[in-house]
Design a protein around this motif. Structure first.
Motif, PDB file in Angstrom:
ATOM      1  N   ALA A 166       0.823  -1.212   0.000  1.00  0.00           N
ATOM      2  CA  ALA A 166       0.000   0.000   0.000  1.00  0.00           C
ATOM      3  C   ALA A 166       0.858   1.265   0.000  1.00  0.00           C
ATOM      4  CB  ALA A 166      -0.928  -0.011   1.212  1.00  0.00           C
ATOM      5  N   ILE A 167       1.942   1.272   0.758  1.00  0.00           N
ATOM      6  CA  ILE A 167       2.818   2.446   0.816  1.00  0.00           C
ATOM      7  C   ILE A 167       3.475   2.692  -0.537  1.00  0.00           C
ATOM      8  CG2 ILE A 167       4.952   3.340   1.821  1.00  0.00           C
ATOM      9  CD1 ILE A 167       4.154   2.001   4.441  1.00  0.00           C
ATOM     10  N   ALA A 168       3.945   1.610  -1.185  1.00  0.00           N
ATOM     11  CA  ALA A 168       4.587   1.758  -2.494  1.00  0.00           C
ATOM     12  C   ALA A 168       3.615   2.325  -3.520  1.00  0.00           C
ATOM     13  CB  ALA A 168       5.136   0.409  -2.951  1.00  0.00           C
ATOM     14  N   GLN A 169       2.401   1.816  -3.548  1.00  0.00           N
ATOM     15  CA  GLN A 169       1.420   2.327  -4.507  1.00  0.00           C
ATOM     16  C   GLN A 169       1.023   3.764  -4.191  1.00  0.00           C
ATOM     17  OE1 GLN A 169      -1.725  -0.057  -6.032  1.00  0.00           O
ATOM     18  NE2 GLN A 169      -0.884  -1.993  -5.241  1.00  0.00           N
ATOM     19  N   TRP A 170       0.918   4.077  -2.911  1.00  0.00           N
ATOM     20  CA  TRP A 170       0.558   5.447  -2.529  1.00  0.00           C
ATOM     21  C   TRP A 170       1.630   6.454  -2.965  1.00  0.00           C
ATOM     22  CZ3 TRP A 170       3.198   8.654   0.959  1.00  0.00           C
ATOM     23  CH2 TRP A 170       2.565   9.864   1.260  1.00  0.00           C
ATOM     24  N   SER A 171       2.916   6.071  -2.837  1.00  0.00           N
ATOM     25  CA  SER A 171       3.996   6.985  -3.233  1.00  0.00           C
ATOM     26  C   SER A 171       3.962   7.250  -4.740  1.00  0.00           C
ATOM     27  CB  SER A 171       5.344   6.403  -2.815  1.00  0.00           C
ATOM     28  OG  SER A 171       5.608   5.189  -3.491  1.00  0.00           O
ATOM     29  N   VAL A 172       3.635   6.224  -5.534  1.00  0.00           N
ATOM     30  CA  VAL A 172       3.542   6.406  -6.987  1.00  0.00           C
ATOM     31  C   VAL A 172       2.371   7.327  -7.324  1.00  0.00           C
ATOM     32  CG1 VAL A 172       3.061   5.235  -9.172  1.00  0.00           C
ATOM     33  CG2 VAL A 172       4.653   4.225  -7.521  1.00  0.00           C
ATOM     34  N   ARG A 173       1.236   7.118  -6.703  1.00  0.00           N
ATOM     35  CA  ARG A 173       0.060   7.952  -6.995  1.00  0.00           C
ATOM     36  C   ARG A 173       0.305   9.403  -6.584  1.00  0.00           C
ATOM     37  NH1 ARG A 173      -2.602   3.056  -5.168  1.00  0.00           N
ATOM     38  NH2 ARG A 173      -3.725   2.116  -6.943  1.00  0.00           N
ATOM     39  N   ARG A 174       1.044   9.589  -5.511  1.00  0.00           N
ATOM     40  CA  ARG A 174       1.340  10.960  -5.101  1.00  0.00           C
ATOM     41  C   ARG A 174       2.207  11.668  -6.144  1.00  0.00           C
ATOM     42  NH1 ARG A 174       4.866  12.045   0.227  1.00  0.00           N
ATOM     43  NH2 ARG A 174       6.384  11.067  -1.181  1.00  0.00           N
ATOM     44  N   GLU A 175       3.188  10.967  -6.723  1.00  0.00           N
ATOM     45  CA  GLU A 175       4.023  11.556  -7.764  1.00  0.00           C
ATOM     46  C   GLU A 175       3.200  11.899  -9.007  1.00  0.00           C
ATOM     47  OE1 GLU A 175       7.100   8.787  -8.512  1.00  0.00           O
ATOM     48  OE2 GLU A 175       8.093   9.058  -6.558  1.00  0.00           O
ATOM     49  N   TYR A 176       2.302  10.991  -9.389  1.00  0.00           N
ATOM     50  CA  TYR A 176       1.484  11.235 -10.580  1.00  0.00           C
ATOM     51  C   TYR A 176       0.479  12.360 -10.342  1.00  0.00           C
ATOM     52  CZ  TYR A 176       3.122   7.579 -13.720  1.00  0.00           C
ATOM     53  OH  TYR A 176       3.879   6.818 -14.589  1.00  0.00           O
ATOM     54  N   LYS A 177       0.074  12.523  -9.092  1.00  0.00           N
ATOM     55  CA  LYS A 177      -0.854  13.611  -8.801  1.00  0.00           C
ATOM     56  C   LYS A 177      -0.203  14.970  -9.070  1.00  0.00           C
ATOM     57  CE  LYS A 177      -3.562  15.637  -5.039  1.00  0.00           C
ATOM     58  NZ  LYS A 177      -3.902  15.547  -3.596  1.00  0.00           N
ATOM     59  N   ASP A 178       1.085  15.073  -8.765  1.00  0.00           N
ATOM     60  CA  ASP A 178       1.797  16.328  -8.981  1.00  0.00           C
ATOM     61  C   ASP A 178       1.973  16.644 -10.459  1.00  0.00           C
ATOM     62  OD1 ASP A 178       2.012  16.565  -6.245  1.00  0.00           O
ATOM     63  OD2 ASP A 178       4.009  15.644  -6.144  1.00  0.00           O
ATOM     64  N   SER A 179       1.948  15.605 -11.297  1.00  0.00           N
ATOM     65  CA  SER A 179       2.122  15.836 -12.746  1.00  0.00           C
ATOM     66  C   SER A 179       0.830  15.614 -13.520  1.00  0.00           C
ATOM     67  CB  SER A 179       3.214  14.904 -13.277  1.00  0.00           C
ATOM     68  OG  SER A 179       2.867  13.546 -13.050  1.00  0.00           O
ATOM     69  N   PHE A 180      -0.301  15.876 -12.897  1.00  0.00           N
ATOM     70  CA  PHE A 180      -1.601  15.665 -13.540  1.00  0.00           C
ATOM     71  C   PHE A 180      -1.731  16.580 -14.766  1.00  0.00           C
ATOM     72  CE2 PHE A 180      -6.176  16.244 -14.106  1.00  0.00           C
ATOM     73  CZ  PHE A 180      -6.616  14.928 -14.040  1.00  0.00           C
ATOM     74  N   PRO A 181      -2.133  16.040 -15.928  1.00  0.00           N
ATOM     75  CA  PRO A 181      -2.219  16.832 -17.172  1.00  0.00           C
ATOM     76  C   PRO A 181      -3.434  17.763 -17.186  1.00  0.00           C
ATOM     77  CG  PRO A 181      -2.966  14.606 -17.591  1.00  0.00           C
ATOM     78  CD  PRO A 181      -2.486  14.627 -16.163  1.00  0.00           C
ATOM     79  N   VAL A 182      -3.343  18.852 -16.496  1.00  0.00           N
ATOM     80  CA  VAL A 182      -4.457  19.790 -16.413  1.00  0.00           C
ATOM     81  C   VAL A 182      -4.648  20.469 -17.762  1.00  0.00           C
ATOM     82  CG1 VAL A 182      -5.370  21.830 -15.246  1.00  0.00           C
ATOM     83  CG2 VAL A 182      -3.978  20.161 -13.981  1.00  0.00           C
ATOM     84  N   GLY A 183      -5.901  20.449 -18.266  1.00  0.00           N
ATOM     85  CA  GLY A 183      -6.244  21.157 -19.507  1.00  0.00           C
ATOM     86  C   GLY A 183      -5.751  20.496 -20.768  1.00  0.00           C
ATOM     87  N   ARG A 184      -5.365  19.258 -20.741  1.00  0.00           N
ATOM     88  CA  ARG A 184      -4.830  18.596 -21.934  1.00  0.00           C
ATOM     89  C   ARG A 184      -5.808  17.602 -22.549  1.00  0.00           C
ATOM     90  NH1 ARG A 184       0.864  16.189 -20.301  1.00  0.00           N
ATOM     91  NH2 ARG A 184       0.552  15.293 -22.406  1.00  0.00           N
ATOM     92  N   GLY A 185      -7.033  17.594 -22.101  1.00  0.00           N
ATOM     93  CA  GLY A 185      -8.048  16.764 -22.708  1.00  0.00           C
ATOM     94  C   GLY A 185      -8.221  15.414 -22.031  1.00  0.00           C
ATOM     95  N   VAL A 186      -9.335  14.748 -22.445  1.00  0.00           N
ATOM     96  CA  VAL A 186      -9.714  13.483 -21.822  1.00  0.00           C
ATOM     97  C   VAL A 186      -8.708  12.379 -22.130  1.00  0.00           C
ATOM     98  CG1 VAL A 186     -11.483  11.680 -21.715  1.00  0.00           C
ATOM     99  CG2 VAL A 186     -12.149  14.085 -21.853  1.00  0.00           C
ATOM    100  N   ASP A 187      -8.231  12.338 -23.371  1.00  0.00           N
ATOM    101  CA  ASP A 187      -7.298  11.268 -23.744  1.00  0.00           C
ATOM    102  C   ASP A 187      -6.011  11.348 -22.929  1.00  0.00           C
ATOM    103  OD1 ASP A 187      -9.092  10.322 -25.579  1.00  0.00           O
ATOM    104  OD2 ASP A 187      -8.211  11.409 -27.284  1.00  0.00           O
ATOM    105  N   ALA A 188      -5.546  12.550 -22.700  1.00  0.00           N
ATOM    106  CA  ALA A 188      -4.313  12.721 -21.923  1.00  0.00           C
ATOM    107  C   ALA A 188      -4.518  12.272 -20.477  1.00  0.00           C
ATOM    108  CB  ALA A 188      -3.862  14.175 -21.981  1.00  0.00           C
ATOM    109  N   VAL A 189      -5.695  12.565 -19.938  1.00  0.00           N
ATOM    110  CA  VAL A 189      -5.995  12.149 -18.561  1.00  0.00           C
ATOM    111  C   VAL A 189      -6.061  10.630 -18.456  1.00  0.00           C
ATOM    112  CG1 VAL A 189      -7.732  12.212 -16.729  1.00  0.00           C
ATOM    113  CG2 VAL A 189      -7.170  14.297 -17.979  1.00  0.00           C
ATOM    114  N   ARG A 190      -6.705   9.996 -19.446  1.00  0.00           N
ATOM    115  CA  ARG A 190      -6.801   8.537 -19.426  1.00  0.00           C
ATOM    116  C   ARG A 190      -5.432   7.894 -19.534  1.00  0.00           C
ATOM    117  NH1 ARG A 190     -11.962   7.627 -23.544  1.00  0.00           N
ATOM    118  NH2 ARG A 190     -13.608   8.203 -22.033  1.00  0.00           N
ATOM    119  N   GLU A 191      -4.591   8.416 -20.430  1.00  0.00           N
ATOM    120  CA  GLU A 191      -3.245   7.879 -20.588  1.00  0.00           C
ATOM    121  C   GLU A 191      -2.432   8.047 -19.300  1.00  0.00           C
ATOM    122  OE1 GLU A 191       0.714   8.527 -23.413  1.00  0.00           O
ATOM    123  OE2 GLU A 191      -1.113   9.687 -23.773  1.00  0.00           O
ATOM    124  N   HIS A 192      -2.593   9.203 -18.670  1.00  0.00           N
ATOM    125  CA  HIS A 192      -1.896   9.465 -17.415  1.00  0.00           C
ATOM    126  C   HIS A 192      -2.343   8.485 -16.319  1.00  0.00           C
ATOM    127  CE1 HIS A 192       0.195  12.027 -14.482  1.00  0.00           C
ATOM    128  NE2 HIS A 192      -0.847  11.798 -13.685  1.00  0.00           N
TER     129      HIS A 192
END
Length: 343
Positions: free
Chosen positions: A170-196
């Motif tokens: 759980a800790i390992a997965q949480w650390s990965v999700r926290r990193e991806y949260k910081d690089s969330f593709p804001v304003g880049r469309g639905v496809d970019a969000v799904r890929e992210h």
């Protein structure tokens, strides 16, 4: 049934006749020792029958001599028709009997077997009561011992139980999700969000599975699935510790940590020589190669990091988190395989 013989008391300690409440018992070992002591098979069940009878007997007899035909009467037998000469004899008997029968069935329990083993070893002066370092000096592998102590947990064992493979995953997965949260593709469309999101899921699951496998390997190396170690501090000055190696399946109480709740007596067999400052990792398969000095250095750095951490609510983390991770069992120690633990 013979009266119970008064047992010879050991030099010190509790006599084997005092009833006990057992929280741990290796029944197979106790039964095996009992059969060796008496040199005969173990009786697991016995049936006793008792019968009581009472009655009285009455008998009569008569005899006579006849020379011709006719009728003769004998007392209590009535008329007898005799057609030839000869001797006449007759007898009769009556028996009246009353009785009662009872059957008792006895089942021998594990508590009784334990009582017999301790009593027999005590009478043969083969059970060593350990209360001091002097008592332990004469011990050797194979000796039967009894000692009373309040147990201390093995801190590393408790840490491994808390840091389970599930938690590490759980800790390992949480650390990965926290990193991806910081690089969330804001304003880049639905496809970019799904890929992210898909990349985040794949990486989180991969790192989580790897971390889980590592944690499971450490647990297997520490042999936590089937056995538990407890430190029975017999004396503090000088330090004498009975490292008590228990198998989880023999805890009658169901909870292995019940052993930490009070003072108990251990009846067992010594399985090692007396050692000095034994490394905590000595029973591990791989971690036993890890230097105790290196572990002390690692713990020291961790304590230093806590001291330098920012205060929480005005408190230094080291003030409310006491790390007792010791790399060694300080002083003298001996390993004991318990047959029973009771109060």
């Amino acid at each position: 049934m013979t009266a119970r013989k008064e047992l010879r008391r050991p030099a010190t300690g509790t006599p084997a006749t005092v009833p006990v409440a057992t929280i741990y018992q290796n029944s197979d070992q106790v039964a095996g020792v009992l059969q060796q002591l008496f040199g005969q098979p173990l009786i697991v069940e016995e049936t006793r029958d008792s019968t009581t009878t009472a009655g009285d007997d009455t008998s009569v007899a008569s005899s006579g001599s006849l020379t011709g035909g006719g009728t003769a009467k004998a007392p209590l037998l009535g008329a007898l028709n005799v057609k030839a000469s000869g001797d006449l004899s007759a007898s009769g008997s009556w028996t009246s009997t009353t009785g009662t029968a009872a059957r008792q069935q006895f089942v021998y329990s594990q508590a009784y077997y334990l009582h017999l083993v301790r009593r027999q070893l005590t009478e043969a002066q083969q059970l060593h009561r350990v209360t001091s370092a002097e008592d332990a000096a004469a011990l050797a592998p194979g000796s039967f011992v009894e000692f009373t102590t309040a147990f201390d947990p093995v801190e590393l064992t408790l840490a491994l139980e808390v840091i389970s493979p599930d938690l590490v995953d759980a800790i390992a997965q949480w650390s990965v999700r926290r990193e991806y949260k910081d690089s969330f593709p804001v304003g880049r469309g639905v496809d970019a969000v799904r890929e992210h999101a898909e990349k985040m899921r794949v990486e989180a699951e991969g790192k989580g599975a790897f971390a889980r496998a590592v944690a499971a390997a450490v647990h297997a190396d520490a042999r936590q699935e089937s056995t538990r170690e407890y430190y029975g501090r017999i004396t503090r000055e000088p330090a004498l510790t009975a490292i008590t190696v228990c198998e989880r399946e023999h805890f009658i109480a169901g909870d292995p940590d019940r052993l930490l709740d009070g003072t108990f007596t251990v009846f067992g067999k010594v399985i090692s020589e007396i050692e000095e400052d034994v490394p905590t990792f000595a029973r591990n398969k791989l971690l036993r190669n890890f230097s105790a000095d290196a572990f002390d250095k690692l713990v020291g750095q961790l304590r230093s990091a806590l001291s330098d951490a920012d205060p929480v609510l005005g408190l230094n983390p080291e003030e409310f988190l006491d790390l007792k991770l010791d790399s060694r069992v300080r002083g003298k120690s001996v390993r004991v395989l318990p047959l029973a633990i009771f109060s």
